[in-house]
Design a protein around this motif. Structure first.
Motif, PDB file in Angstrom:
ATOM      1  N   HIS A  19     -17.956  44.548  10.577  1.00  0.00           N
ATOM      2  CA  HIS A  19     -18.530  45.507   9.232  1.00  0.00           C
ATOM      3  C   HIS A  19     -19.491  46.448   9.676  1.00  0.00           C
ATOM      4  O   HIS A  19     -20.575  46.724   9.491  1.00  0.00           O
ATOM      5  CB  HIS A  19     -19.348  44.153   8.580  1.00  0.00           C
ATOM      6  N   GLU A  28     -25.823  47.817   4.571  1.00  0.00           N
ATOM      7  CA  GLU A  28     -25.610  46.283   4.807  1.00  0.00           C
ATOM      8  C   GLU A  28     -25.920  45.945   6.156  1.00  0.00           C
ATOM      9  O   GLU A  28     -26.316  44.834   6.616  1.00  0.00           O
ATOM     10  CB  GLU A  28     -24.086  46.050   4.691  1.00  0.00           C
ATOM     11  N   LYS A  31     -29.484  44.792   6.300  1.00  0.00           N
ATOM     12  CA  LYS A  31     -29.741  43.715   5.472  1.00  0.00           C
ATOM     13  C   LYS A  31     -29.338  42.485   6.387  1.00  0.00           C
ATOM     14  O   LYS A  31     -29.999  41.471   6.373  1.00  0.00           O
ATOM     15  CB  LYS A  31     -28.819  43.799   4.254  1.00  0.00           C
ATOM     16  N   ARG A  32     -28.351  42.631   7.054  1.00  0.00           N
ATOM     17  CA  ARG A  32     -27.913  41.574   8.209  1.00  0.00           C
ATOM     18  C   ARG A  32     -28.923  41.238   9.216  1.00  0.00           C
ATOM     19  O   ARG A  32     -29.332  40.107   9.629  1.00  0.00           O
ATOM     20  CB  ARG A  32     -26.769  41.831   8.676  1.00  0.00           C
TER      21      ARG A  32
END
Length: 378
Positions: A19, A28, A31-32
């Protein structure tokens, strides 16, 4: 590192690889990383530093120095050509520089620190945005949040294909080059292609400029390099003599003073050619990277860590010609960037069949643990 933790970090690396996000778009990814660190209970989490950057602060029992360990969030706009389970799911975007592996190593360091208290000082684990464009480190340093975590030392590593696997590549002083993207715009006058004498085409000036710029470093005392990477003359219109041209070049040198001198000389040379042909000229700059300068004190910590781990070390004499925006931290604190060999035959950085070598993760974590131990735990 035990097998369970190593498996956890490898899984994180593979998810990050699947990703990827481009520079400045790493929402994102951040966020991970935040989810991974939540159970590690850092003393403080600083979000959105310099963009989507995120930093985790681990406080020691007593006062002392602050050490920052940095990795990069962003991926590259390149198609991945790999037959692997964790291949990028985003067409045309991939972690082909190993930033996913660098993040995994810093995450591994987070696991280590959360399980072993710091005696003194504090450790900052920084996941920095936009390294590939040269904008991220500057954005972090210029962010008001940086004043809360301004470190006494900053450390980072970069995997290096072409070197023995797990070999530490290290050097005092300049380690990677300064580089700047230079955009030169020339403006003359259009005319009908049947009557070029009525216009002022920049074609000849552009051609002379391309040759002259790349010869300019020959006159410099210290290493410098100018590589013309793109040029455009007019438009595709066979009935029209061009009136505008653009020349783009990358300028490199091993120290920031020489880089400024090179830019100055390149501007003067270009202005001289433009004047000779009666053209107006303007300059723009992009992807500006400072030279990464390794401080002797920071170097000592990394060199000792490599010795303690009995790792093979290569002490290079000549800096790398490529650039790393970690150099921006060199202007604000004592920095150390070292290389970690990925293997002699490993695909090169930015090649579309590149994938970070997971075998480097334990070594990278151990190197950083060794530095932390010397500064914060001994």
């Amino acid at each position: 590192m035990d097998a369970k933790k190593l498996k956890q970090i490898k899984e994180l690396r593979h998810i990050l690889h699947q990703h990827p996000e481009l520079s400045g778009q790493e929402k994102e990814t951040a966020k991970r990383i935040a989810e991974f660190f939540k159970p590690l209970n850092p003393s403080q989490t600083i979000k959105n530093i310099g963009g989507y950057g995120i930093a985790f602060v681990f406080e020691g029992k007593e006062g002392g120095p602050t050490s920052l360990f940095r990795c990069e969030l962003d991926a590259l706009p390149i198609h991945e050509n790999n037959d692997i389970k964790h291949k990028s799911v985003h067409e045309g975007i991939a972690h082909l520089c190993g930033h996913d592996g660098h993040m995994a190593i810093i995450a591994g360091l987070g696991l280590s620190i959360s399980n072993a208290s710091l005696h003194r000082g504090r450790v900052i684990l920084l996941f920095q945005p936009a390294e590939e464009t040269g904008e991220g480190a500057a954005s972090v340093v210029e962010d008001t949040k940086f004043s809360k975590i301004k470190p006494d030392f900053a450390f980072a590593l970069h995997n290096l294909p072409g070197y023995d696997k797990n070999q530490v590549v290290i050097k005092k002083g300049s380690f990677t080059a300064a580089s700047t993207g230079m955009i030169i715009k020339l403006k003359g006058k259009n005319s009908h292609a049947a009557h070029p004498e009525d216009g002022n085409s920049p074609a000849e000036a552009m051609s002379k400029m391309i040759v002259a710029l790349q010869k300019l470093p020959d006159a410099m005392k210290k290493f410098s390099l100018i590589t013309v990477i793109h040029a455009k003359l007019g438009e595709v219109a066979f009935g029209t003599t061009p009136g505008e041209a653009v020349v783009m070049a990358t300028l490199r040198s091993f120290d920031n003073d020489t880089q400024l001198l090179l830019i100055n000389y390149a501007e003067k040379l270009s202005q001289q050619i433009a004047k000779e042909y009666g053209l107006s000229i303007t300059f723009e700059y992009t992807e500006d990277f400072a030279a990464t300068i390794n401080d002797p004190d920071a170097w000592e910590y990394a060199n000792q860590a490599a010795k303690d781990l009995k790792l093979k070390a290569k002490h290079i004499r000549i800096p790398f010609r490529w650039s790393e925006d970690f150099g921006m931290f060199s202007a604000h604190t004592k920095t150390l960037l070292f290389g970690l060999g990925s293997g002699k035959s490993h695909p090169q950085l930015h090649e579309n069949n590149y994938d970070f070598n997971d075998d480097l993760i334990p070594t990278g974590v151990s190197m950083f643990e060794g530095i932390v131990k010397q500064i914060h735990q001994d």
